[in-house]
Design a protein around this motif. Structure first.
Motif, PDB file in Angstrom:
ATOM      1  N   LEU A 112      -0.663   6.889   3.910  1.00 57.27           N
ATOM      2  CA  LEU A 112      -1.376   6.650   2.652  1.00 57.27           C
ATOM      3  C   LEU A 112      -2.074   7.910   2.155  1.00 57.27           C
ATOM      4  CD1 LEU A 112      -3.109   3.183   3.090  1.00 57.27           C
ATOM      5  CD2 LEU A 112      -1.247   3.777   1.540  1.00 57.27           C
ATOM      6  N   GLY A 113      -2.438   8.783   3.061  1.00 55.90           N
ATOM      7  CA  GLY A 113      -3.116  10.013   2.690  1.00 55.90           C
ATOM      8  C   GLY A 113      -2.183  11.095   2.162  1.00 55.90           C
ATOM      9  N   LEU A 114      -0.889  10.852   2.238  1.00 54.94           N
ATOM     10  CA  LEU A 114       0.098  11.820   1.753  1.00 54.94           C
ATOM     11  C   LEU A 114       0.524  11.472   0.331  1.00 54.94           C
ATOM     12  CD1 LEU A 114       2.497  11.955   4.855  1.00 54.94           C
ATOM     13  CD2 LEU A 114       0.630  13.536   4.279  1.00 54.94           C
ATOM     14  N   PRO A 115       0.979  12.468  -0.431  1.00 55.89           N
ATOM     15  CA  PRO A 115       1.578  12.141  -1.732  1.00 55.89           C
ATOM     16  C   PRO A 115       2.756  11.184  -1.522  1.00 55.89           C
ATOM     17  CG  PRO A 115       1.227  14.500  -1.511  1.00 55.89           C
ATOM     18  CD  PRO A 115       0.948  13.904  -0.167  1.00 55.89           C
ATOM     19  N   HIS A 116       2.974  10.323  -2.496  1.00 56.75           N
ATOM     20  CA  HIS A 116       3.978   9.263  -2.364  1.00 56.75           C
ATOM     21  C   HIS A 116       5.336   9.797  -1.906  1.00 56.75           C
ATOM     22  CE1 HIS A 116       6.815   6.094  -3.590  1.00 56.75           C
ATOM     23  NE2 HIS A 116       5.832   5.285  -3.258  1.00 56.75           N
ATOM     24  N   ALA A 117       5.844  10.839  -2.533  1.00 57.78           N
ATOM     25  CA  ALA A 117       7.170  11.365  -2.185  1.00 57.78           C
ATOM     26  C   ALA A 117       7.211  11.875  -0.745  1.00 57.78           C
ATOM     27  CB  ALA A 117       7.560  12.472  -3.147  1.00 57.78           C
ATOM     28  N   ASP A 118       6.124  12.447  -0.271  1.00 57.99           N
ATOM     29  CA  ASP A 118       6.090  12.993   1.093  1.00 57.99           C
ATOM     30  C   ASP A 118       6.075  11.906   2.158  1.00 57.99           C
ATOM     31  OD1 ASP A 118       6.018  15.454  -0.131  1.00 57.99           O
ATOM     32  OD2 ASP A 118       3.886  15.810   0.273  1.00 57.99           O
ATOM     33  N   ARG A 119       5.620  10.734   1.814  1.00 62.58           N
ATOM     34  CA  ARG A 119       5.563   9.643   2.794  1.00 62.58           C
ATOM     35  C   ARG A 119       6.935   9.328   3.355  1.00 62.58           C
ATOM     36  NH1 ARG A 119       1.936   5.697  -0.948  1.00 62.58           N
ATOM     37  NH2 ARG A 119       0.141   7.087  -0.944  1.00 62.58           N
TER      38      ARG A 119
ATOM     39  N   LEU B 267       0.826  -1.209   0.000  1.00 61.09           N
ATOM     40  CA  LEU B 267       0.000   0.000   0.000  1.00 61.09           C
ATOM     41  C   LEU B 267       0.856   1.252   0.000  1.00 61.09           C
ATOM     42  CD1 LEU B 267      -2.693  -1.155   2.572  1.00 61.09           C
ATOM     43  CD2 LEU B 267      -3.087  -0.716   0.130  1.00 61.09           C
ATOM     44  N   LEU B 268       1.887   1.280   0.835  1.00 58.69           N
ATOM     45  CA  LEU B 268       2.757   2.459   0.903  1.00 58.69           C
ATOM     46  C   LEU B 268       3.580   2.646  -0.363  1.00 58.69           C
ATOM     47  CD1 LEU B 268       3.880   2.351   4.627  1.00 58.69           C
ATOM     48  CD2 LEU B 268       2.342   3.990   3.541  1.00 58.69           C
ATOM     49  N   GLU B 269       3.784   1.578  -1.102  1.00 60.87           N
ATOM     50  CA  GLU B 269       4.498   1.670  -2.380  1.00 60.87           C
ATOM     51  C   GLU B 269       3.553   1.962  -3.543  1.00 60.87           C
ATOM     52  OE1 GLU B 269       7.700   1.690  -3.330  1.00 60.87           O
ATOM     53  OE2 GLU B 269       8.211   1.786  -1.206  1.00 60.87           O
ATOM     54  N   ASP B 270       2.292   2.253  -3.231  1.00 62.83           N
ATOM     55  CA  ASP B 270       1.274   2.519  -4.252  1.00 62.83           C
ATOM     56  C   ASP B 270       1.107   1.350  -5.217  1.00 62.83           C
ATOM     57  OD1 ASP B 270       0.491   4.948  -3.248  1.00 62.83           O
ATOM     58  OD2 ASP B 270       1.842   6.112  -4.516  1.00 62.83           O
ATOM     59  N   ALA B 271       1.132   0.158  -4.660  1.00 65.08           N
ATOM     60  CA  ALA B 271       0.914  -1.057  -5.443  1.00 65.08           C
ATOM     61  C   ALA B 271      -0.357  -1.735  -4.950  1.00 65.08           C
ATOM     62  CB  ALA B 271       2.103  -2.008  -5.289  1.00 65.08           C
TER      63      ALA B 271
ATOM     64  N   GLU C 222       9.510  11.194   3.631  1.00 58.70           N
ATOM     65  CA  GLU C 222      10.118  12.265   4.416  1.00 58.70           C
ATOM     66  C   GLU C 222       9.535  12.313   5.821  1.00 58.70           C
ATOM     67  OE1 GLU C 222      12.715  13.948   3.264  1.00 58.70           O
ATOM     68  OE2 GLU C 222      12.514  12.738   1.448  1.00 58.70           O
ATOM     69  N   ASP C 223       8.453  11.640   6.039  1.00 54.79           N
ATOM     70  CA  ASP C 223       7.778  11.639   7.329  1.00 54.79           C
ATOM     71  C   ASP C 223       8.629  10.873   8.353  1.00 54.79           C
ATOM     72  OD1 ASP C 223       4.673  12.030   8.374  1.00 54.79           O
ATOM     73  OD2 ASP C 223       5.714  10.374   9.384  1.00 54.79           O
ATOM     74  N   PRO C 224       8.705  11.373   9.573  1.00 47.06           N
ATOM     75  CA  PRO C 224       9.510  10.665  10.584  1.00 47.06           C
ATOM     76  C   PRO C 224       8.976   9.272  10.922  1.00 47.06           C
ATOM     77  CG  PRO C 224       8.369  12.545  11.559  1.00 47.06           C
ATOM     78  CD  PRO C 224       8.136  12.613  10.073  1.00 47.06           C
ATOM     79  N   HIS C 225       7.740   8.983  10.559  1.00 47.73           N
ATOM     80  CA  HIS C 225       7.165   7.666  10.853  1.00 47.73           C
ATOM     81  C   HIS C 225       7.140   6.750   9.640  1.00 47.73           C
ATOM     82  CE1 HIS C 225       6.025   8.885  14.851  1.00 47.73           C
ATOM     83  NE2 HIS C 225       5.551   9.999  14.341  1.00 47.73           N
ATOM     84  N   ALA C 226       7.874   7.124   8.590  1.00 48.01           N
ATOM     85  CA  ALA C 226       7.943   6.257   7.417  1.00 48.01           C
ATOM     86  C   ALA C 226       8.570   4.920   7.820  1.00 48.01           C
ATOM     87  CB  ALA C 226       8.766   6.924   6.317  1.00 48.01           C
ATOM     88  N   PRO C 227       8.172   3.817   7.203  1.00 43.66           N
ATOM     89  CA  PRO C 227       8.634   2.491   7.611  1.00 43.66           C
ATOM     90  C   PRO C 227      10.146   2.322   7.666  1.00 43.66           C
ATOM     91  CG  PRO C 227       6.837   2.269   6.079  1.00 43.66           C
ATOM     92  CD  PRO C 227       7.187   3.733   6.140  1.00 43.66           C
ATOM     93  N   ARG C 228      10.891   3.039   6.842  1.00 47.49           N
ATOM     94  CA  ARG C 228      12.349   2.841   6.861  1.00 47.49           C
ATOM     95  C   ARG C 228      12.933   3.146   8.227  1.00 47.49           C
ATOM     96  NH1 ARG C 228      13.799   8.101   6.490  1.00 47.49           N
ATOM     97  NH2 ARG C 228      12.834   9.382   4.929  1.00 47.49           N
TER      98      ARG C 228
END
Length: 184
Positions: free
Chosen positions: A165-172, A112-116, A174-180
């Protein structure tokens, strides 16, 4: 062929396919290819009623024979539409249905986070239609899942995944809570 074996097949499906459970991802396309929506009205209605009953029953069953994350794609592919299945889920305000939502998001989070689309669509939809289905699913999750995830006590990572998921893909990313950040 499907029309002739459907009563027996329905019993097997609702039991989880037993040794053939690995083939559950091919059942939706089998329904789709059988063009059941063009069958005579009584038969078409019977298939629709079966799929809807199976879906609603599964959402309310704590340990269903076919997991929700496998049945949603099956129903969506069989009908070539994800909207009705999400609508049923939205109307079912029940802790078991909410638990299934948590489990499904946990299963599908990365896709989902990869827009797949989190399942192989087996050629039911064109690329554009697949993207529309994925977009509809993601929008539904962003709208519907947060309160239900809180109600189930879902981990904060899943709640953040839905928010992302509600953010544009690129912004996800940059978020401090991104899975990486979680896997680093």
């Amino acid at each position: 062929m499907l029309r002739r074996v459907l009563p027996q097949f329905a019993r097997v499906l609702t039991g989880g396919l037993g040794a053939y459970a690995y083939d559950i991802d091919k059942v939706g396309i089998s329904f789709h290819r059988a063009a059941w929506q063009q069958w005579p009205a009584p038969q078409r209605a019977a298939v629709r009623e079966f799929l809807h009953a199976w879906w609603a029953h599964t959402l309310l069953t704590p340990d269903p024979a076919v997991p929700v994350h496998a049945l949603l794609p099956l129903c969506a592919e069989a009908s070539a539409d994800i909207g009705p299945w999400l609508a049923v889920w939205e109307d079912l305000r029940h802790p078991v249905a909410d638990r299934h939502l948590t489990d499904m998001i946990d299963e599908w989070e990365w896709d989902l986070l990869e827009d797949a689309l989190p399942w192989r669509s087996w050629f039911v939809w064109s690329e554009e239609e697949t993207e529309d289905v994925r977009t509809e699913l993601a929008a539904w999750l962003v709208r519907e899942a947060p309160a239900r995830l809180r109600a189930t006590g879902a981990p904060s990572e899943l709640r953040h995944a839905v928010r992302l998921l509600g953010l544009p893909h690129a912004d996800r990313w940059e978020d401090p809570h991104a899975p990486r950040h979680r896997y680093a």
